[in-house]
Design a protein around this motif. Structure first.
Motif, PDB file in Angstrom:
ATOM      1  N   TYR A 159       0.838  -1.198   0.000  1.00  0.00           N
ATOM      2  CA  TYR A 159       0.000   0.000   0.000  1.00  0.00           C
ATOM      3  C   TYR A 159       0.872   1.247   0.000  1.00  0.00           C
ATOM      4  CZ  TYR A 159      -4.022  -2.893   1.207  1.00  0.00           C
ATOM      5  OH  TYR A 159      -5.023  -3.836   1.188  1.00  0.00           O
ATOM      6  N   TRP A 160       0.529   2.157  -0.886  1.00  0.00           N
ATOM      7  CA  TRP A 160       1.073   3.512  -0.807  1.00  0.00           C
ATOM      8  C   TRP A 160      -0.038   4.372  -0.219  1.00  0.00           C
ATOM      9  CZ3 TRP A 160       0.303   7.846  -4.565  1.00  0.00           C
ATOM     10  CH2 TRP A 160       1.029   8.978  -4.181  1.00  0.00           C
ATOM     11  N   GLY A 161       0.121   4.684   1.080  1.00  0.00           N
ATOM     12  CA  GLY A 161      -0.999   5.292   1.786  1.00  0.00           C
ATOM     13  C   GLY A 161      -2.156   4.310   1.791  1.00  0.00           C
ATOM     14  N   GLY A 210      15.113  -9.911   9.088  1.00  0.00           N
ATOM     15  CA  GLY A 210      15.306  -9.902   7.647  1.00  0.00           C
ATOM     16  C   GLY A 210      14.037  -9.941   6.833  1.00  0.00           C
ATOM     17  N   VAL A 211      12.882  -9.795   7.503  1.00  0.00           N
ATOM     18  CA  VAL A 211      11.602  -9.825   6.804  1.00  0.00           C
ATOM     19  C   VAL A 211      11.332  -8.447   6.194  1.00  0.00           C
ATOM     20  CG1 VAL A 211       9.110 -10.146   7.046  1.00  0.00           C
ATOM     21  CG2 VAL A 211      10.714 -11.623   8.311  1.00  0.00           C
ATOM     22  N   ALA A 212      10.900  -8.441   4.948  1.00  0.00           N
ATOM     23  CA  ALA A 212      10.592  -7.175   4.281  1.00  0.00           C
ATOM     24  C   ALA A 212       9.396  -6.513   4.938  1.00  0.00           C
ATOM     25  CB  ALA A 212      10.308  -7.419   2.805  1.00  0.00           C
ATOM     26  N   THR A 213       9.593  -5.273   5.400  1.00  0.00           N
ATOM     27  CA  THR A 213       8.525  -4.552   6.105  1.00  0.00           C
ATOM     28  C   THR A 213       7.971  -3.384   5.303  1.00  0.00           C
ATOM     29  OG1 THR A 213      10.186  -3.157   7.186  1.00  0.00           O
ATOM     30  CG2 THR A 213       9.461  -5.160   8.361  1.00  0.00           C
ATOM     31  N   HIS A 214       8.793  -2.810   4.434  1.00  0.00           N
ATOM     32  CA  HIS A 214       8.327  -1.682   3.635  1.00  0.00           C
ATOM     33  C   HIS A 214       9.237  -1.502   2.425  1.00  0.00           C
ATOM     34  CE1 HIS A 214      11.435   0.184   6.186  1.00  0.00           C
ATOM     35  NE2 HIS A 214      11.582   1.059   5.207  1.00  0.00           N
ATOM     36  N   LEU A 215       8.741  -0.771   1.468  1.00  0.00           N
ATOM     37  CA  LEU A 215       9.505  -0.394   0.288  1.00  0.00           C
ATOM     38  C   LEU A 215       9.684   1.112   0.307  1.00  0.00           C
ATOM     39  CD1 LEU A 215       7.556  -2.467  -2.412  1.00  0.00           C
ATOM     40  CD2 LEU A 215       9.536  -3.207  -1.057  1.00  0.00           C
ATOM     41  N   ILE A 219       6.831   5.632   0.705  1.00  0.00           N
ATOM     42  CA  ILE A 219       6.893   4.443   1.530  1.00  0.00           C
ATOM     43  C   ILE A 219       5.682   3.558   1.245  1.00  0.00           C
ATOM     44  CG2 ILE A 219       6.976   3.543   3.882  1.00  0.00           C
ATOM     45  CD1 ILE A 219       9.485   5.079   3.040  1.00  0.00           C
ATOM     46  N   PHE A 220       5.953   2.317   0.800  1.00  0.00           N
ATOM     47  CA  PHE A 220       4.915   1.316   0.577  1.00  0.00           C
ATOM     48  C   PHE A 220       4.951   0.333   1.748  1.00  0.00           C
ATOM     49  CE2 PHE A 220       5.659   3.104  -3.497  1.00  0.00           C
ATOM     50  CZ  PHE A 220       4.524   2.887  -4.278  1.00  0.00           C
ATOM     51  N   PRO A 242       6.564   9.147   6.603  1.00  0.00           N
ATOM     52  CA  PRO A 242       6.802  10.549   7.003  1.00  0.00           C
ATOM     53  C   PRO A 242       5.559  11.158   7.645  1.00  0.00           C
ATOM     54  CG  PRO A 242       7.663  10.152   4.799  1.00  0.00           C
ATOM     55  CD  PRO A 242       6.890   8.925   5.179  1.00  0.00           C
ATOM     56  N   GLY A 243       5.777  11.893   8.733  1.00  0.00           N
ATOM     57  CA  GLY A 243       4.667  12.521   9.442  1.00  0.00           C
ATOM     58  C   GLY A 243       4.058  11.662  10.522  1.00  0.00           C
ATOM     59  N   GLY A 244       4.476  10.402  10.610  1.00  0.00           N
ATOM     60  CA  GLY A 244       3.920   9.528  11.614  1.00  0.00           C
ATOM     61  C   GLY A 244       2.540   9.034  11.227  1.00  0.00           C
TER      62      GLY A 244
END
Length: 452
Positions: A360-362, A418-423, A429-430, A442-444
């Protein structure tokens, strides 16, 4: 003729070709279709020297020459000898367009006049480069904004001289050594070599012809002097589609196919890249070039997505309709490509599986897939939006190859296990869930709640 197409398809294609030759009174023409680098269908009408033209009969290909010159310029760029943003004066000083960039000349957006000074260059003996360049003065610069599209034969005469100065020999000798020989284009030449068609103009009100001259354009030759055959142009469609034979990197040819200028206003169906004309037709994105010189017309279109193309050449000054795209339409109507059978890939990097799936992007849902060629494909789950493919880098990052994220860096964020958490895609940030509070958004992130 083709033996791989249904007889009904061959008849439909032949009829379209025959109607073109008969109704437009063309002395001779040859046309054909290419798929997966091979000739799928080819046929001809009329006569050259009393015989039907063959795939080895030369025709003058006019402005298709410009694409060959574009390749020579891009080779210089890839070698670091120039940058597309360089001003012309840095390489060919002394003209009134010295403050224009090489990229603008390639894309016909420099503001330079369409034709050089003097008599109609296509029907007159050419002049050496020194005289040609000396006449590019303020009268050769259009008052309209320089960044708008304005087709310029003059500009490609200048680019031919740029190539000659960098290589220290005539542009055509460079073309022979760097492009024609490596691609085995043995019948693409600066002048006619038998068997070849002669160029004619057909009288508008009577069935008689007038021979057209074929002068050596000298300094203007890079704008339209080459002769070629159907067989050679089959190889050229493959090149335009990305099978570059190490003459250029495929990414450079893709760059040449990217739109740099639009030449049909608000419609946006046709434009120009870096030496290639571009057309959108029936959902296709075609790249190649048309060509016309007194006595000759030609077209080469390549569809990189479908790995197909169309070619036609005729020895007439005017009067050919939309034959090339009509042939593509007939092929699609009668015998569309049958997809290859799907089968599991033996070379998938299993370490990439934890990156696949929904991100998800947002609040917007995206899907990331691993392609058979090892690229990552990120695109919206539904509808249209920002989509790109990514190629792996040695440092673990990925670089966007196309779309909005072309050239941008994708980094994979991982937790302590080592688990992918975000892109992290160039600061976007995805996350695995919408606005995951565990990711560095960003922004919390505040808790989700009903609207007040």
């Amino acid at each position: 003729m083709s033996t791989s197409l249904l007889p009904s398809t061959q008849r439909a294609l032949l009829r379209r070709l025959a109607v073109e030759q008969s109704e437009n009174r063309i002395p001779s023409l040859i046309a054909g279709l290419v798929r997966d680098g091979e000739t799928l269908w080819v046929d001809s009408r009329g006569a050259v020297g009393g015989m039907r033209p063959t795939t080895d009969t030369q025709y003058r290909i006019g402005s298709i020459t410009k694409s060959f010159v574009g390749v020579l310029v891009m080779r210089l760029r890839d070698e670091g000898r120039l940058d597309l943003a360089d001003r012309l004066d840095e390489h060919v000083p002394g003209t009134a367009v010295g403050n224009r960039s090489i990229g603008e000349l390639l894309a016909h957006s420099s503001g330079l006049s369409a034709e050089p000074a003097g008599p109609w260059w296509e029907r007159a003996p050419g002049r050496p480069a020194e005289e040609f360049l000396a006449e590019i003065d303020q009268d050769a610069v259009r008052p309209a904004p320089r960044h708008t599209f304005h087709y310029s034969n003059t500009g490609f005469g200048v680019l031919g001289e740029l190539v000659a100065r960098h290589r220290g020999r005539p542009w055509y000798e460079v073309l022979q050594a760097e492009v024609l020989d490596p691609l085995d284009l043995n019948r693409t030449t600066i002048g006619p070599v038998a068997p070849h068609a002669d160029g004619y103009a057909v009288h508008p009100w009577a069935d008689v012809v007038l021979p057209e001259p074929a002068e050596d354009a000298v300094a203007m030759a890079p704008a339209g002097q080459l002769w070629s055959t159907f067989d050679d142009l089959v190889r050229w469609t493959k090149f335009v589609g990305g099978d570059t034979g190490e003459v250029l990197h495929p990414d450079t040819v893709a760059e040449m196919r990217a739109p740099g200028a639009v030449d049909d206003g608000a419609v946006w169906r046709a434009g120009y890249g870096l030496g290639f004309q571009l057309v959108r037709h029936g959902g296709r994105r075609l790249a190649g070039h048309t060509g016309s010189m007194p006595g000759f017309l030609a077209t080469v279109w390549s569809d990189p997505a479908e790995q197909s193309g169309v070619i036609f050449m005729a020895n007439t000054t005017a009067g050919v309709g939309p034959l090339a795209t009509d042939l593509l339409d007939l092929l699609e109507e009668h015998e569309p490509r049958i997809p290859a059978e799907w089968e599991p890939s033996p070379d998938v990097d299993l370490a990439l599986l934890d990156l696949t799936g929904q991100w998800y992007w947002g609040p917007s849902a995206y899907v990331l897939r691993v392609q058979p060629d090892g690229l990552l494909d990120l695109r919206p789950m539904q509808g249209r939006g920002r989509a790109s493919r990514f190629r792996a880098n040695p440092d673990g990052t990925w670089t966007g190859l196309d779309g909005y994220y072309s050239g941008e860096t994708l980094r994979v964020g991982r937790d302590a296990a080592g688990v992918a958490t975000h892109l992290d895609l160039n600061t976007f940030i995805f996350t695995r869930t919408p606005y995951d509070p565990q990711a560095p958004v960003p922004g919390g992130v505040s808790p989700w709640r009903p609207a007040s």
